[in-house]
Scaffold this motif. Structure first.
Motif, PDB file in Angstrom:
ATOM      1  N   THR A  59       5.809  -4.897  -2.323  1.00 49.12           N
ATOM      2  CA  THR A  59       6.341  -5.623  -3.477  1.00 49.12           C
ATOM      3  C   THR A  59       6.723  -4.647  -4.590  1.00 49.12           C
ATOM      4  O   THR A  59       6.096  -3.598  -4.750  1.00 49.12           O
ATOM      5  CB  THR A  59       5.327  -6.630  -4.044  1.00 49.12           C
ATOM      6  OG1 THR A  59       4.387  -5.951  -4.902  1.00 49.12           O
ATOM      7  CG2 THR A  59       4.553  -7.327  -2.924  1.00 49.12           C
ATOM      8  N   SER A  79       8.406  -0.682  -1.399  1.00 43.57           N
ATOM      9  CA  SER A  79       9.102  -1.889  -0.957  1.00 43.57           C
ATOM     10  C   SER A  79      10.615  -1.644  -0.951  1.00 43.57           C
ATOM     11  O   SER A  79      11.109  -0.652  -1.489  1.00 43.57           O
ATOM     12  CB  SER A  79       8.791  -3.057  -1.891  1.00 43.57           C
ATOM     13  OG  SER A  79       9.504  -2.918  -3.114  1.00 43.57           O
ATOM     14  N   SER A 120       1.736  -9.450  -1.051  1.00 40.92           N
ATOM     15  CA  SER A 120       1.560 -10.377  -2.174  1.00 40.92           C
ATOM     16  C   SER A 120       1.256 -11.766  -1.641  1.00 40.92           C
ATOM     17  O   SER A 120       1.372 -12.035  -0.445  1.00 40.92           O
ATOM     18  CB  SER A 120       2.815 -10.416  -3.050  1.00 40.92           C
ATOM     19  OG  SER A 120       3.782 -11.285  -2.511  1.00 40.92           O
TER      20      SER A 120
END
Length: 322
Positions: A59, A79, A120
């Motif tokens: 993320t 990410s 996440s």
């Protein structure tokens, strides 16, 4: 009594030997990090025998937090959004230093042999299951809805990577920046606070109790959408905000999107579309030319840059205060 003291001393030495390892560095001993356990943001327990050295972040928010917590050598991959200035605070130089980005793909992640994967709460559950089935440690970070949850996100992640003190320092820096901003913004009379409505590329957006709402509040901006009834106009769990609702709010400011995430978004064209929409003709934001941009990396902030985002909103809506 003397024998007892000797026994206790020997026992203590054995205990110390159990948690320390000799390292040939200038003839000294160095204690390596002992085994430690943490809970991720979903309350799942992870145990580490040492600080993770091959971390994969999935993320953009955890990319940013990790960058200020650990040496870049400990980050195996960022990410896919790292280095995209439209949504990420990771610079191109930081991206090149790590040298690798990865999508949310099981095979691609496994090929990197990470000792910790940071996902996440929005990450596909099948991917998380696949990673854990393969024997990898997966830490799930939250999507904060307010500043308090953002603080917890940073502190919890810092504990997971064995950098508690650095996490506390990041939170302290945020606190100080926000205190300084509040000292400035509290000079603004309540009756001069402006009402704002934010837009994505589809319609007006936001709701009471989400992170943007908290951000606007801390910037002394009234979130127009938060004044609407929240139990109606839900579609797939999201509040649908019609043009008629925006007209009813009659905001002082429009905050428009900036991130051309698929290379098909015309940022300036969308601004013109909003400004020329007959439905909005008599709204204060349009009549007074208060159609403004807050870059989406601030509006969708997911890291310690939250304090920067609050200040960015305040500077955009109240430039005269700075």
């Amino acid at each position: 009594m003397k024998k007892l003291c000797i026994f206790l001393l020997v026992s203590l030495l054995f205990l110390l030997a159990g948690c320390c390892q000799q390292v040939k560095m200038s003839g000294h001993q160095e204690c390596k990090t002992a085994t430690y356990a943490v809970l991720d943001d979903e309350g799942r327990k992870l145990t580490f025998s040492e600080k993770p050295q091959h971390i994969v972040s999935l993320t953009y928010g955890t990319d940013e937090i990790l960058t200020d917590l650990v040496d870049s050598k400990r980050i195996t991959a960022y990410s896919r959004w790292a280095g995209d200035s439209g949504i990420s605070f990771i610079t191109r130089d930081q991206m090149f230093k790590v040298g690798r980005k990865v999508n949310e793909n099981l095979e691609a992640i496994l090929a990197l042999h990470p000792d910790l994967v940071i996902a996440s709460s929005a990450t596909n559950s099948d991917l998380i299951t696949g990673l854990e089935t393969a024997g990898l440690k997966v830490y799930i970070a939250r999507s904060p809805k307010n500043y308090s949850e953002m603080q917890e996100k940073i502190l919890n992640l810092a504990a997971a990577v064995g950098e508690t003190e650095k996490g506390e320092a990041l939170v302290k820096q945020m606190d100080e920046k926000l205190r300084n901003l509040e000292a400035r913004m509290r000079k603004l009379p309540d009756d001069q606070r402006k009402v704002a409505v934010a837009f994505n590329f589809t319609s007006a957006m936001g709701r009471r109790g989400d992170l943007l709402d908290n951000m606007l509040e801390m910037a002394h901006v009234i979130n127009g959408v938060a004044t609407l009834p929240q139990n109606n106009n839900l579609e797939h769990g999201q509040l649908v905000i019609s043009k008629e609702m925006v007209v009813g709010i009659n905001p002082d400011v429009f905050l428009l999107p900036t991130w051309n995430f698929d290379n098909r978004r015309d940022v300036q064209g969308y601004a013109q579309q909003i400004a020329n929409d007959p439905a909005y003709r008599n709204i204060k934001a349009v009549k007074n030319g208060e159609i403004k941009f807050v870059p989406d990396k601030y509006r969708y902030v997911a890291s310690h840059h939250f304090a920067d985002a609050v200040e960015k909103v305040a500077r955009t809506v109240y430039p005269e205060m700075f």
